[in-house]
Design an enzyme around this catalytic site. Structure first.
Site, PDB file in Angstrom:
ATOM      1  N   HIS A  65       0.838  -1.197   0.000  1.00 50.70           N
ATOM      2  CA  HIS A  65       0.000   0.000   0.000  1.00 50.70           C
ATOM      3  C   HIS A  65       0.867   1.238   0.000  1.00 50.70           C
ATOM      4  CE1 HIS A  65       0.830  -1.099   4.189  1.00 50.70           C
ATOM      5  NE2 HIS A  65       0.795   0.200   4.469  1.00 50.70           N
ATOM      6  N   CYS A 200       1.984   3.220  11.712  1.00 48.33           N
ATOM      7  CA  CYS A 200       2.899   2.743  10.678  1.00 48.33           C
ATOM      8  C   CYS A 200       3.211   3.902   9.732  1.00 48.33           C
ATOM      9  CB  CYS A 200       2.303   1.556   9.921  1.00 48.33           C
ATOM     10  SG  CYS A 200       0.877   1.959   8.891  1.00 48.33           S
TER      11      CYS A 200
END
Length: 688
Positions: A65, A200
């Protein structure tokens, strides 16, 4: 979620063999749908994200991603691989691959939906259904959450086993939770409470998957666990009351936790975000064990060197260097301020100004001697903080804020018993070690709140004070006196060799640890109201040598500009000022571009300057200032001769070594550019 994934974005027979090929296959579908405008640019962004941390998860899931300016709207692609593709997960290849594409400016609503998908991936029923679904449209519907549509299209054979297994699966966690809930209770009957933070780099997937995993594990362990997700859509702060009531903290993150000091003073486990996804039960057990032992290790937030000291995975030597450098970094401003004030006092009032009465008793506004005495006495007070600050912040680097009090106390005792700079070093390390030892002792829950404020300062100060006064203080004071006497005895060849050694150290890493060791050694010698002649000679040699590299690079770019790039010539102009101001870092751009020529040349010039300065007997009372404190230097003319000699030698060596390439700037640039391309293709470094 209908706008994010459709049947056209699903590939149930993904034939790719690598994660790059898988990302490309799914990205091509996004391009075909007009969701991605530049295939190669988008794939470069995906690869950049993958380089930060593998996106494979235990359970056969790959979730590449990124956020990219080449994405027109939030999009999700799904592929299923029969052979499996390696995405770096510990348990092997992934057969379920999700490619998440978020625009650079994706709105919070879309990112919230994507976070919901990330949480779903922690549900085994959801992933099992994706492995059994036979139709792309049904898979898209299942991912979107259109359960009725997905159920209608899913094969009955695939649904039956899942339905048959559901009661057993549901019954087992319930039993586990029931049996572990009692174990999860505190002595007062309430459940053990944990607060967690997950984050993250992109804040899209792993952040929310770790949160879901921790929450599930918390329920199974019978503990109350609340997670603050710090994702791309921002974050909602946990209620301060919830944090206060928590018994422990878990950080599962790959980017700095925002407002981390909210969690200070509690038992803490600090790991990467993937650990929160893959082993949440272990993290809960670990933080509970820390709480039972009474360990309160949560660090304060921030990015200072002190708060980064002792990171996990570093060796003891590395951590020790960071602790010592932490103390030095906080001490140096006191050295600069106090040293310059004392030097100015001597320059205005003469070397007898140290005999002047206190300005509290005698100060005449119109007399220069009164102002000189004022500057001198302020400088002396500033110098009085050096050893306590050094010790205090060494302890701070080791044990965070609880180390400050015993560190400052130990440093002050070092001054009292004349243990000096060495005493401060030992006191700081001792204070930090004592606090770290106290923090490992199991403490009753009722006392944890007063530990950082009362118990730790009291006990640690008493222990450090006892050791410094009674046990180790006298030997350290003797060692300090011995070192001072040795410096005072230096003369002739010994003094010249010491000056050369210090000059080499100053020019070795241009402001790095070796440079700082030499500088601290020099400043420690003059950090008294009446330093010895030898100490002032050392200070003069160190400052002169530290000025050589930037001044030499500035001179080299002036006399042989063709040997340097346009950028280096521009840096050379700034290096004149930086070098004259005793800022060795002014040569770093040149050393970084050509270390094999610049650094050895600088070391030779620095050694010559340091040796000549010591040989000429130049003295310096100020710890900083460069050429701007030349009037405060003893034997200033010879001092400048030593400086010019080192600069000329370094300049000549650099010009000769660079000229040996016998290339024009254009040819050299082309060669380096060609070498860069070749090195990039072969993955080998370029030697300039």
């Amino acid at each position: 979620m209908s706008e994010m994934i459709t049947a056209d974005l699903v590939d149930l027979d993904l034939s790719a063999d690598t994660k790059e090929a898988a990302a490309r296959a799914l990205a091509e579908r996004m391009v075909a749908q007009g969701r991605v405008t530049d295939l190669e640019g988008f794939l470069a962004d995906v690869a950049a994200r993958e380089a930060q941390m593998p996106t494979g998860l235990d359970g056969g899931i790959g979730i590449p991603h990124c956020r990219s300016e080449h994405v027109t709207e939030p999009t999700l692609g799904f592929g299923r691989s029969a052979r499996g593709i390696d995405f770096g997960a510990a348990d092997g290849p992934a057969d379920l691959i999700f490619l998440i594409a978020a625009p650079a400016g994706a709105d919070d609503a879309h990112l919230t939906i994507l976070s919901s998908l990330a949480r779903q991936l922690m549900n085994t029923e959801f992933t099992s259904a994706l492995r059994s679904v036979k139709d792309a449209a049904a898979a898209a519907a299942l991912i979107r959450g259109d359960e009725a549509s997905a159920a209608a299209q899913a094969p009955a054979a695939a649904q039956a086993p899942a339905a048959a297994e559901a009661p057993a699966a549901a019954e087992e966690p319930a039993t586990s939770a029931a049996s572990s809930e009692a174990a999860g209770e505190e002595a007062d009957g309430r459940p053990f409470r944990i607060v967690a933070v997950t984050s993250c780099p992109t804040g899209i997937a792993h952040t929310y998957m770790a949160a879901e995993s921790l929450e599930n594990a918390g329920r199974e362990a019978g503990v109350e666990l609340v997670v603050e997700t710090q994702g791309s859509a921002g974050f909602t702060r946990l209620d301060p009351a919830v944090i206060t009531a928590a018994d422990a903290v878990i950080f599962a993150h790959d980017v700095p936790v925002r407002e981390k000091d909210r969690f200070a003073g509690k038992p803490t486990v600090d790991v990467g975000v993937k650990a929160g996804i893959n082993r949440p039960a272990e993290l809960i057990a670990e933080v509970r064990a820390k709480a039972e032992r009474g360990e309160v290790t949560a660090p304060a937030s921030g990015g200072t060197p002190v708060e980064r000291a002792g990171e996990s995975g570093e060796g003891y030597g590395t951590r020790l260097r960071k602790w010592l450098m932490s103390g030095v970094s906080y001490m140096v401003p006191f050295v600069a301020a106090g040293g310059l004030l004392i030097a100015l006092g001597f320059a205005i009032g003469g070397y007898k100004i140290n005999k002047a009465p206190s300005v509290m008793d005698h100060f005449v506004w119109s007399q220069g001697d009164s102002w000189a005495a004022l500057l001198f006495q302020i400088g002396v007070v500033s110098f009085g903080f050096l050893v306590p600050v050094l010790a205090g912040y060494i302890a701070y680097g080791m044990a965070d804020r609880p180390g400050l009090v015993p560190g400052f106390v130990g440093g002050s005792i070092a001054l009292t018993i004349n243990a000096g700079f060495l005493g401060g070093l030992v006191a700081g390390l001792l204070a930090g070690g004592v606090v770290m030892g106290i923090q490992k002792v199991k403490i009753p829950p009722a006392l944890r709140g007063i530990m950082p404020v009362v118990v730790i300062p009291l006990i640690s100060s008493a222990i450090v004070g006892f050791l410094m006064f009674v046990v180790i203080g006298k030997p350290i004071a003797s060692a300090q006196k011995g070192m001072t006497d040795w410096l005072n005895s230096l003369s002739g060849t010994n003094a010249i060799l010491l000056g050369a050694l210090l000059g080499v150290m100053m020019c070795f890493d241009l402001g790095g640890p070796v440079n700082k060791v030499a500088y601290t050694f020099a400043t420690a010698g003059i950090a008294v109201s009446n330093p010895s002649d030898s100490a002032m000679k050392i200070m003069a040699a160190v400052m002169a040598a530290g000025m050589v590299p930037p001044l030499a690079m500035a001179l080299a770019t002036t006399v042989r500009g063709k040997l340097f790039t346009h950028t280096e010539r521009e840096n050379g102009k700034a290096a004149w000022v930086l070098g004259a101001s005793f800022i060795s870092e002014g040569a770093i751009p040149f050393a970084a571009a050509d270390p094999l020529r610049v650094i050895p040349s600088s070391m030779v010039g620095g050694a010559i300057t340091g040796a000549l300065s010591m040989g000429f007997g130049a003295t310096l009372r100020a710890p900083h200032g460069g050429i701007f404190v030349v009037p405060l230097i003893g034997n200033p003319f010879l001092y400048l001769v030593a400086l010019v000699a080192g600069v000329c030698v370094t300049t000549a060596l650099v010009v000769i070594l660079k000229g040996m390439r016998k290339q024009s700037p254009e040819g050299s640039a082309k060669e380096v550019a060609g070498a860069s391309v070749s090195a990039r293709d072969s993955k080998q470094p370029v030697a300039a």
